[in-house]
Each structure stands twice: as C-alpha cells, then as structure tokens.
Enzyme design. Structure first.
Site, PDB file in Angstrom:
ATOM      1  N   SER A 161       0.825  -1.210   0.000  1.00 48.33           N
ATOM      2  CA  SER A 161       0.000   0.000   0.000  1.00 48.33           C
ATOM      3  C   SER A 161       0.859   1.260   0.000  1.00 48.33           C
ATOM      4  CB  SER A 161      -0.893   0.020   1.238  1.00 48.33           C
ATOM      5  OG  SER A 161      -1.603   1.241   1.317  1.00 48.33           O
ATOM      6  N   TYR A 174      -2.537  -0.656   9.891  1.00 41.96           N
ATOM      7  CA  TYR A 174      -2.600  -1.036   8.473  1.00 41.96           C
ATOM      8  C   TYR A 174      -1.329  -0.578   7.762  1.00 41.96           C
ATOM      9  CZ  TYR A 174      -4.163  -1.106   3.602  1.00 41.96           C
ATOM     10  OH  TYR A 174      -4.257  -1.327   2.250  1.00 41.96           O
TER      11      TYR A 174
HETATM   12  N1  LIG Z   1      -9.067  -0.540  -1.838  1.00 40.34           N
HETATM   13  C1  LIG Z   1      -8.020   0.278  -1.730  1.00 40.34           C
HETATM   14  O1  LIG Z   1      -8.141   1.512  -1.847  1.00 40.34           O
HETATM   15  C2  LIG Z   1      -6.633  -0.298  -1.495  1.00 40.34           C
HETATM   16  C3  LIG Z   1      -5.517   0.542  -1.568  1.00 40.34           C
HETATM   17  C4  LIG Z   1      -4.237   0.014  -1.386  1.00 40.34           C
HETATM   18  C5  LIG Z   1      -4.095  -1.340  -1.130  1.00 40.34           C
HETATM   19  N2  LIG Z   1      -5.197  -2.138  -1.043  1.00 40.34           N
HETATM   20  C6  LIG Z   1      -4.990  -3.546  -0.764  1.00 40.34           C
HETATM   21  O2  LIG Z   1      -5.620  -4.328  -1.760  1.00 40.34           O
HETATM   22  C7  LIG Z   1      -6.022  -5.579  -1.193  1.00 40.34           C
HETATM   23  C8  LIG Z   1      -7.499  -5.828  -1.466  1.00 40.34           C
HETATM   24  O3  LIG Z   1      -8.244  -4.739  -0.956  1.00 40.34           O
HETATM   25  P1  LIG Z   1      -9.813  -4.596  -1.223  1.00 40.34           P
HETATM   26  O4  LIG Z   1     -10.122  -3.147  -1.177  1.00 40.34           O
HETATM   27  O5  LIG Z   1     -10.210  -5.407  -2.396  1.00 40.34           O
HETATM   28  O6  LIG Z   1     -10.356  -5.238   0.154  1.00 40.34           O
HETATM   29  P2  LIG Z   1     -11.557  -6.254   0.509  1.00 40.34           P
HETATM   30  O7  LIG Z   1     -12.674  -6.116  -0.449  1.00 40.34           O
HETATM   31  O8  LIG Z   1     -11.860  -6.010   1.946  1.00 40.34           O
HETATM   32  O9  LIG Z   1     -10.893  -7.680   0.328  1.00 40.34           O
HETATM   33  C9  LIG Z   1     -10.081  -8.220   1.307  1.00 40.34           C
HETATM   34  C10 LIG Z   1      -9.996  -9.713   1.099  1.00 40.34           C
HETATM   35  O10 LIG Z   1      -9.205 -10.247   2.173  1.00 40.34           O
HETATM   36  C11 LIG Z   1      -9.894 -11.339   2.735  1.00 40.34           C
HETATM   37  N3  LIG Z   1      -9.602 -11.470   4.159  1.00 40.34           N
HETATM   38  C12 LIG Z   1      -9.645 -10.514   5.095  1.00 40.34           C
HETATM   39  N4  LIG Z   1      -9.364 -11.048   6.304  1.00 40.34           N
HETATM   40  C13 LIG Z   1      -9.138 -12.364   6.112  1.00 40.34           C
HETATM   41  C14 LIG Z   1      -8.829 -13.457   6.961  1.00 40.34           C
HETATM   42  N5  LIG Z   1      -8.683 -13.340   8.288  1.00 40.34           N
HETATM   43  N6  LIG Z   1      -8.682 -14.684   6.411  1.00 40.34           N
HETATM   44  C15 LIG Z   1      -8.863 -14.843   5.082  1.00 40.34           C
HETATM   45  N7  LIG Z   1      -9.161 -13.866   4.224  1.00 40.34           N
HETATM   46  C16 LIG Z   1      -9.310 -12.640   4.742  1.00 40.34           C
HETATM   47  C17 LIG Z   1     -11.359 -11.070   2.510  1.00 40.34           C
HETATM   48  O11 LIG Z   1     -12.073 -12.302   2.530  1.00 40.34           O
HETATM   49  P3  LIG Z   1     -13.660 -12.387   2.853  1.00 40.34           P
HETATM   50  O12 LIG Z   1     -14.257 -11.152   2.260  1.00 40.34           O
HETATM   51  O13 LIG Z   1     -14.095 -13.625   2.186  1.00 40.34           O
HETATM   52  O14 LIG Z   1     -13.780 -12.453   4.340  1.00 40.34           O
HETATM   53  C18 LIG Z   1     -11.347 -10.397   1.153  1.00 40.34           C
HETATM   54  O15 LIG Z   1     -11.416 -11.372   0.138  1.00 40.34           O
HETATM   55  C19 LIG Z   1      -5.663  -5.515   0.286  1.00 40.34           C
HETATM   56  O16 LIG Z   1      -4.381  -6.076   0.489  1.00 40.34           O
HETATM   57  C20 LIG Z   1      -5.613  -4.031   0.545  1.00 40.34           C
HETATM   58  O17 LIG Z   1      -4.807  -3.705   1.660  1.00 40.34           O
HETATM   59  C21 LIG Z   1      -6.466  -1.653  -1.228  1.00 40.34           C
END
Ligand SMILES: NC(=O)c1ccc[n+]([C@@H]2O[C@H](COP(=O)([O-])OP(=O)(O)OC[C@H]3O[C@@H](n4cnc5c(N)ncnc54)[C@H](OP(=O)(O)O)[C@@H]3O)[C@@H](O)[C@H]2O)c1
Length: 269
Positions: A161, A174
C-alpha cells in the site's frame, strides 16, 4: 588476451518461467482487487485457486465469472497459521502445484490513536499483524518451500500500500503492516533468487473497491480523487494488470521491487 566467458550456464540452461498455464493462488479473492486479480490470471490462461475468508457467496461469484477452466474455491482464515498452511496444501492438491502466489488478503479497520481505547487498540493491532503480515509470511513460506522443492521457479506478488510511505493517520496498524509486507517481500526476493523465485510488491493508492466505496462519495470522495493529478482513483483492473506483469517471465529482474501504483498521488524520493 581473450575475455573470459561470461555465461551464466546454470540459469541459462533452465527453461524460462512459463507465461501462461500457471497454477495461481490468489488470497482474498471474494471481491475487490482479489477478484480482479483472479480474473486477469484466468484471462491469461492460468488456473486460479480463489481463496476467501468469510464471503463464500461473493467468492463463488468470482469463481463463476472466471474464463477458462480448472479453477477452484478454497476457504481459510489467514489469521490462523495452521489454516494458512492448509490453504497452500489444498491449492497444491487441487491444481497440482502453485507457481504464482498473490498475497492480496488484508484487513483495514480504523483505529485513530486519539479516539481509540487501549483494548480496541490492542485488538486492532493484533488483527492487522495476524492477517496482513503473518498471513502473508506464512503463505509465502509454504508456497516458496514447495516451489524450491519442485525446482521450477516461481513468483510471489504482495499487495502492499501507498499508506506504508504516506502514513495512514486513522489506520496506523494497516500502514505499519503494509510497510512490513514490503520489507518481507524484499528479504524473500534475495533469499529465493537462487531458486528462480521472484518476489515483488505493489503499493497502490486508492482503488475503487467495495470496501472503500462509501468513502468515495461526497466531499471525502472529492478530496480523495484530488490526491491524484488525474483527479480519480484506480480501477482494480489497473492494479491487477501490474500484478500479472510481475508474475511474467520478464519480471524476474524486477524481483525485490515495490511498485508504486498511485496515479502520481504520492512520489517517493
Ligand atoms: N481498496 C483500496 O483503496 C486499497 C488501496 C491500497 C491497497 N489495497 C490492498 O488491496 C487488497 C485488497 O483490498 P480490497 O479493497 O479489495 O479489500 P476487501 O474487499 O476487503 O478484500 C479483502 C480480502 O481479504 C480477505 N480477508 C480478510 N481477512 C481475512 C482473513 N482473516 N482470512 C482470510 N481472508 C481474509 C477477505 O475475505 P472475505 O471477504 O471472504 O472475508 C477479502 O477477500 C488488500 O491487500 C488491501 O490492503 C487496497
């Protein structure tokens, strides 16, 4: 006098890492960026293990939308080291191996230091460390050991990130765990290079995913979009395209990198 030969016989004689038909484990692919990553690999002709934590229905929708065949759905709570290890074993059993691991799963819940009581602060830090850092470390260990044993090389791509560099005032755990994920990737890149396993991270800024959609409306949304001179945030597919490239044969030489994907919203010096 003639120059001594400068060949690199051991590496040069090995077949290149494949461009397609790889076995790919994507953690956290129930929605958001993980779903886009699963789709881009499937579209590339790879077989994907779609992992999820709790959202079975959404993960099923990810699986159903993938092009090609041979993809599988796997559940594991990555805060539990035993389940992380079992996930890699299950992916290997289902796909016949894991050539590419994408560490995408993460939690990101607010815990602003000035407004968070100590018990919630401790809980928040533990959860972020368990899932974001230790989950990534344990999946990487289990996948890398199998790649080493097979001797066929591999790719590990971590989703880090921008917050690791820019700071996350309301989400300090985070940001800290994402900085640790970048550092973990760099250590593994050096350790695993002799086994032709390239390890890299991407550091995205804001991405338009379900998890953050509520922040992209109204005045806060305007302010977030204004962080980039493009006046917008990323689409998940823009990040997924970079992840696919980092898993390519050519990306071996990018091992150890932390690739900024933030629309020039934060320039590291
Ligand atoms: N969105 C942004 O602006 C942004 C920016 C920079 C980086 N990122 C990174 O991109 C990645 C995806 O983000 P996103 O926005 O798509 O988030 P998201 O929709 O919340 O997806 C997170 C995923 O992680 C899984 N997860 C969370 N806790 C878990 C656990 N204890 N065991 C197994 N699986 C778990 C969730 O599974 P379930 O839903 O099935 O529980 C979900 O599939 C992350 O690494 C995030 O830090 C996002």
């Amino acid at each position: 006098m003639a120059e001594p030969a400068r060949g690199q016989p051991a590496a040069a004689e090995q077949p290149p890492f494949p461009r397609t038909g790889r076995r790919v484990l994507v953690s956290g692919a129930s929605r958001g960026l993980g779903r886009a990553v699963a789709q881009v690999f499937a579209d590339n002709g790879d077989q994907v293990a779609v992992h999820y934590g709790s959202r079975r229905e959404e993960a099923g929708a990810t699986l159903a939308a993938l092009s090609g065949g041979g993809h599988v759905l796997l559940q594991a709570d990555l805060s539990d080291p035993a389940q992380a290890a079992e996930l890699v074993a299950a992916a290997e059993a289902a796909l016949g191996g894991v050539d590419v691991l994408v560490n995408n799963a993460a939690v990101n819940t607010p815990h602003p230091p000035a407004d968070t009581g100590f018990a919630d602060w401790v809980d928040g830090w533990q959860r972020h460390v368990e899932v974001n850092l230790l989950g990534t470390a344990h999946l990487s260990h289990q996948a890398a050991r199998r790649m080493v044993a097979r001797g066929s090389g591999g790719r590990i791509v971590n989703i880090g990130s921008r917050g690791a560099f820019r700071g996350e005032p309301d989400h300090p755990a985070y940001a800290a765990t994402k900085a640790a994920v970048h550092a973990l990737g760099q250590s593994l890149a050096v350790a695993l290079a002799p086994h032709r396993i390239a390890v890299s991270s991407v550091a995205p800024g804001f991405i338009d995913t379900d998890r953050v959609a509520h922040r992209l409306v109204g005045a806060e949304g305007e302010a977030i979009r204004a962080q980039s001179p493009y006046g917008r945030v990323a689409e998940p597919e823009e990040i997924a395209a970079a992840v696919l490239w980092l898993a390519s044969p050519e990306a071996e030489w990018s091992s150890g990198t932390v690739l900024d994907l933030n629309g020039a919203s934060y320039l590291r010096t």
